[in-house]
Design a protein around this motif. Sequence first.
Motif, PDB file in Angstrom:
ATOM      1  N   GLN A 500       0.838  -1.191   0.000  1.00 52.50           N
ATOM      2  CA  GLN A 500       0.000   0.000   0.000  1.00 52.50           C
ATOM      3  C   GLN A 500       0.873   1.241   0.000  1.00 52.50           C
ATOM      4  OE1 GLN A 500      -3.448   0.376   0.227  1.00 52.50           O
ATOM      5  NE2 GLN A 500      -3.949  -1.802   0.249  1.00 52.50           N
ATOM      6  N   ASP A 501       0.453   2.255  -0.744  1.00 61.83           N
ATOM      7  CA  ASP A 501       1.127   3.553  -0.736  1.00 61.83           C
ATOM      8  C   ASP A 501       0.306   4.550   0.074  1.00 61.83           C
ATOM      9  OD1 ASP A 501       3.089   2.557  -2.341  1.00 61.83           O
ATOM     10  OD2 ASP A 501       2.337   3.474  -4.188  1.00 61.83           O
ATOM     11  N   THR A 502       0.995   5.493   0.681  1.00 64.81           N
ATOM     12  CA  THR A 502       0.329   6.581   1.372  1.00 64.81           C
ATOM     13  C   THR A 502       0.215   7.783   0.443  1.00 64.81           C
ATOM     14  OG1 THR A 502       2.332   7.645   2.212  1.00 64.81           O
ATOM     15  CG2 THR A 502       1.459   5.789   3.486  1.00 64.81           C
ATOM     16  N   ALA A 503      -0.475   8.811   0.905  1.00 64.37           N
ATOM     17  CA  ALA A 503      -0.573  10.053   0.129  1.00 64.37           C
ATOM     18  C   ALA A 503       0.781  10.719  -0.007  1.00 64.37           C
ATOM     19  CB  ALA A 503      -1.559  11.008   0.791  1.00 64.37           C
ATOM     20  N   ASP A 504       1.732  10.361   0.862  1.00 64.71           N
ATOM     21  CA  ASP A 504       3.076  10.928   0.815  1.00 64.71           C
ATOM     22  C   ASP A 504       4.023  10.095  -0.031  1.00 64.71           C
ATOM     23  OD1 ASP A 504       2.288  12.928   2.725  1.00 64.71           O
ATOM     24  OD2 ASP A 504       2.395  11.363   4.238  1.00 64.71           O
ATOM     25  N   GLY A 505       3.498   9.072  -0.707  1.00 65.41           N
ATOM     26  CA  GLY A 505       4.323   8.266  -1.584  1.00 65.41           C
ATOM     27  C   GLY A 505       5.150   7.213  -0.875  1.00 65.41           C
ATOM     28  N   GLU A 506       4.833   6.906   0.367  1.00 62.94           N
ATOM     29  CA  GLU A 506       5.569   5.890   1.107  1.00 62.94           C
ATOM     30  C   GLU A 506       4.889   4.534   0.955  1.00 62.94           C
ATOM     31  OE1 GLU A 506       5.701   7.405   5.047  1.00 62.94           O
ATOM     32  OE2 GLU A 506       7.267   8.871   4.585  1.00 62.94           O
ATOM     33  N   SER A 507       5.703   3.472   0.889  1.00 61.92           N
ATOM     34  CA  SER A 507       5.136   2.149   0.629  1.00 61.92           C
ATOM     35  C   SER A 507       5.598   1.093   1.625  1.00 61.92           C
ATOM     36  CB  SER A 507       5.509   1.706  -0.794  1.00 61.92           C
ATOM     37  OG  SER A 507       6.911   1.721  -0.966  1.00 61.92           O
ATOM     38  N   ASN A 508       6.209   1.506   2.719  1.00 62.16           N
ATOM     39  CA  ASN A 508       6.610   0.533   3.734  1.00 62.16           C
ATOM     40  C   ASN A 508       5.387  -0.193   4.283  1.00 62.16           C
ATOM     41  OD1 ASN A 508       9.007   1.811   3.297  1.00 62.16           O
ATOM     42  ND2 ASN A 508       9.537   2.042   5.464  1.00 62.16           N
ATOM     43  N   ALA A 509       5.542  -1.448   4.606  1.00 59.05           N
ATOM     44  CA  ALA A 509       4.435  -2.203   5.186  1.00 59.05           C
ATOM     45  C   ALA A 509       4.205  -1.784   6.628  1.00 59.05           C
ATOM     46  CB  ALA A 509       4.748  -3.702   5.128  1.00 59.05           C
ATOM     47  N   ASN A 510       2.957  -1.950   7.067  1.00 57.81           N
ATOM     48  CA  ASN A 510       2.588  -1.772   8.477  1.00 57.81           C
ATOM     49  C   ASN A 510       2.905  -0.374   9.010  1.00 57.81           C
ATOM     50  OD1 ASN A 510       1.740  -4.482   8.585  1.00 57.81           O
ATOM     51  ND2 ASN A 510       3.829  -5.167   9.079  1.00 57.81           N
ATOM     52  N   ALA A 556       0.973  -0.642  17.627  1.00 56.95           N
ATOM     53  CA  ALA A 556       1.482   0.681  17.275  1.00 56.95           C
ATOM     54  C   ALA A 556       2.315   1.326  18.365  1.00 56.95           C
ATOM     55  CB  ALA A 556       0.312   1.601  16.915  1.00 56.95           C
ATOM     56  N   GLN A 557       2.138   0.913  19.606  1.00 57.41           N
ATOM     57  CA  GLN A 557       2.838   1.570  20.696  1.00 57.41           C
ATOM     58  C   GLN A 557       4.246   1.004  20.886  1.00 57.41           C
ATOM     59  OE1 GLN A 557       0.297   3.028  24.154  1.00 57.41           O
ATOM     60  NE2 GLN A 557      -0.868   1.242  23.499  1.00 57.41           N
ATOM     61  N   GLY A 569       6.677  -2.594  15.257  1.00 55.65           N
ATOM     62  CA  GLY A 569       7.845  -3.402  15.584  1.00 55.65           C
ATOM     63  C   GLY A 569       9.174  -2.700  15.453  1.00 55.65           C
ATOM     64  N   ASP A 570       9.216  -1.506  14.893  1.00 55.87           N
ATOM     65  CA  ASP A 570      10.467  -0.779  14.721  1.00 55.87           C
ATOM     66  C   ASP A 570      10.556   0.297  15.796  1.00 55.87           C
ATOM     67  OD1 ASP A 570      12.680   0.682  13.984  1.00 55.87           O
ATOM     68  OD2 ASP A 570      12.117   0.869  11.871  1.00 55.87           O
ATOM     69  N   TYR A 620      10.181   9.393  10.119  1.00 54.03           N
ATOM     70  CA  TYR A 620      11.573   8.980  10.113  1.00 54.03           C
ATOM     71  C   TYR A 620      12.056   8.572   8.719  1.00 54.03           C
ATOM     72  CZ  TYR A 620      10.252   4.070   9.611  1.00 54.03           C
ATOM     73  OH  TYR A 620       9.767   2.872   9.141  1.00 54.03           O
ATOM     74  N   VAL A 621      11.123   8.269   7.798  1.00 54.93           N
ATOM     75  CA  VAL A 621      11.488   7.884   6.430  1.00 54.93           C
ATOM     76  C   VAL A 621      11.754   9.121   5.593  1.00 54.93           C
ATOM     77  CG1 VAL A 621      10.729   6.714   4.337  1.00 54.93           C
ATOM     78  CG2 VAL A 621      10.172   5.755   6.576  1.00 54.93           C
ATOM     79  N   SER A 622      10.831  10.082   5.612  1.00 56.83           N
ATOM     80  CA  SER A 622      10.941  11.290   4.786  1.00 56.83           C
ATOM     81  C   SER A 622      11.658  12.379   5.564  1.00 56.83           C
ATOM     82  CB  SER A 622       9.556  11.757   4.349  1.00 56.83           C
ATOM     83  OG  SER A 622       8.899  10.750   3.638  1.00 56.83           O
ATOM     84  N   ALA A 623      12.912  12.128   5.902  1.00 55.59           N
ATOM     85  CA  ALA A 623      13.644  13.040   6.761  1.00 55.59           C
ATOM     86  C   ALA A 623      13.958  14.374   6.093  1.00 55.59           C
ATOM     87  CB  ALA A 623      14.944  12.384   7.227  1.00 55.59           C
TER      88      ALA A 623
END
Length: 891
Positions: A500-510, A556-557, A569-570, A620-623
Amino acid sequence: MVSTCSLWFYIATLILPVTVCAQQTFFPQAAVPLAIRSPHFSMWYNCPADTQPLSNSWLEFWNGATISWGGNIRVDGLTYAWMGQYNLQNSTANVTDIKITPTRSIFTMQAGPMNVTVTFLTPIEPSDWVNQSTPFSYISVEAQSLDGAAHLVQFYTELSSEFVTGIRPQGDQGGGLVSWQSSRTATSIYHQTEPEQPQPYAEVADQAEDGKGYLATTLRPGLTWAISRDTQHPFINFGNLSNAEDSTTSGPLGKPWYDVAFAVDLGNIQSTPSPVTWAIGYVRDPVVQYSTSSGTIELRRPYWTTRYSDIDTLIDAFLADYPAALRRAIAFDEKVMGDASKISSEYVDLISLVARQVMGGLDITVGSGDVTDATDVKIFMKDIGSSERVNPVERMFAAFPAYLYLNASLGGALLAPLLDHQSNQSALPYAAQDIGTTYPNVTGTHGPHSQGVEQSGNMLIMMYAHARVSGDGSLLAQYYSTAKRWADYLVSNALTPSNQDTADGESNANLTNLAIKGIIGVKAMAEISRAVQEDSDAEYYDSQANSLSSSWLSLAQSSDRQHLLGQYGDESSWAMMYNVYADLLLQTNMVPRDVLAKQTAYYQTLLQTEASHLGLPIDYVSALSKTATWTLLTSATVTDDGVRDQLIRYAWDRAATNKTTGKYPDVYDADTGDRVSSGGGVAGPALGAMFAHLALNVPNTTIVVPSSGTSRPNGAGTGNKSKSHVGAIAGGVVGGVVLLALIAGAATLIYRKKRRGGRSQRSLSPHRRHKEEEGSLDLTLPYPFEGDTDASGGGTPPPFVGVRSSKAAREHERERARLMHQPDRNMSSLFPLSETGHSIPSSEQISTGASSLPSAFLTGLRSEVEHLRRLVQGLREDRMQPPPEYSSTTD
């Protein structure tokens, strides 16, 4: 001899700064909105660092293309430019102050011995869609003597045809072919320019090629005009124009430049008795080529055509309305800025900066035809400055807080074409991203994509938000099965989104932030089901949403349960959880308050460790990049005002910097402030997210759903035109409600007679029939009516309508007469009044009023009364349904 006052004045003139850019407490990123009315009418003033102010700059289209619109003031024979880049022998007017409100940009400047105020007014009237869709904006100029003496004053303005085409001259080669002419009405005069060969529904360099530009003013003494290659020099030399057109009426854009111009000679004055006002407009009609879900093509017309049949009438009305429009604009500004000031002064600045572009990204349309239908409304949004798509769902989601605050019915008309196109396309289990890739061509939805969770969550959240604020549930009813399809997709895919992609173009799972949007969408579906009285669906989606949110919290926590992770998990991951805003907006309570408090404390840490001087990245991805839209949504989710204000301050800092050129982008580098083109835009409506705090304070309204909405297939008509599914109803709500009271009385009478041994057992069916041995009694309710009035002024209920045995009918009429002639047993004494003034009993009230009946009999009776009660409520709501264009959430 020069007076002391005059001498002081001229000394002050010498030391005044040439530019005000560096002086302003808030100067919006070097770009000031001026006239922003529609996706193709967006004019700005650009003042980057170390350049001249408005009085020495041409205006710009939103993408930076030059629009040669200028203005001069002639004082005692000396000419000063107050707008435009002129090579004058004398001087430019020195800008001393700039003020920006939601509807106005006000420049104060000095031209010799006169103080000049130039006001650009673009009305925002979200509850009057004729006014809001009118494609004109005002510019007015006033002057005041600084030395107390009277001075000879003339004003001038000119406009080139760059306004109507994106085809610019290349070197010595001319640009697009354009034509021009002047026209006069009984009260106004206007100049018109347009492409000589219009290209319908086509753009060149983002400018439409099928519109007409107008410069207009009211007829008055001292007014002169011209259309010529040289309109300025006659004004500089004589203070007036020729009142004539050059023999050429068309030609290529470029040298020699043809301008349309007006001049006004005010004579010797100390101050202007009233503002000198012009109207500038850009008209496209039709505005959108719309392919319906059935495949037909509609040429959608601007909404203003429902009131004005031609351009002359529109221009006359618009110019005459200026004093009233200004008063309305001031009242609007005071209301909006007053609400924003409860947050912070920086927040006031941001709201004032973006308000015009939020509304200017829309075209409000009606269907074409010989007579336009004001009830057939669809609104189309252009993804300005980004993808140019039509009704981009994620951008609508970002802008939606503004529309909820200004008038939630705007949101409904934006959703309508999206829903129309997807109602018959069951092949896709999730929501589409848009309804076209190239504005203004609305071609419909597209094939599979990778934003199923993102867009399905967006659509369900917006559908429910629109309904609960506007009270209009017609879309919920009409497109209920479409909404269910998306909700079922989210039930299966929202918790652990992959591929799945987000509106910000990110595709990481979960991704945690994406998952909560989908879960809130499921909860919104539960509320949609509840609104349309699909109770079993409401229970199902409630259960699913609660289960999903519980699982989400555990995933999520962080391990210490002190903050939310960016990715399950990260432990090193984090994000601005802007999608939690929808939970607060809809009050769905998927994220507990204590979790928000801990997340707020975590943001405080991130602001110290991860933020640059222009703010916090998205995650943390789109730094390297952040969005002002998501920053403002996030700021509305925190529980600490200090953290809230710091997030707002970052957005303000980026808006206030003049170290970069261009309009305020919604995606930019957090370190440099430079625009990030991927996924972001400039000058578009997505910055409506700035209204996030204001939307949280908009009151909710009872959702009114057409009674037959859920039984009609999707796409069949509109909610406002639905018919009741109660086929045999023939009287009025008042008479029908009387019957509800009679049920209890009749049932009591029947039971008493049974106890005397005279009757066999009767049963009450939950399907609206009371059967007895001698016939059947039809309990169908009558249509709404106004009852006959007797001499005492009381209403007489209609006769009971239905097929029944004569014996049952006689018995019913005797009991009815007895009840109606006993004041202590009329409906108002049996049951409390509803909000409409009519008494509608509940099943519990029936139980209390007939407690002597056996429980089995009461169970059936309660079921029947509850069913009838819903029918009455449906009828009442159907009648009270307001036209969406007149629904408003503002006073």
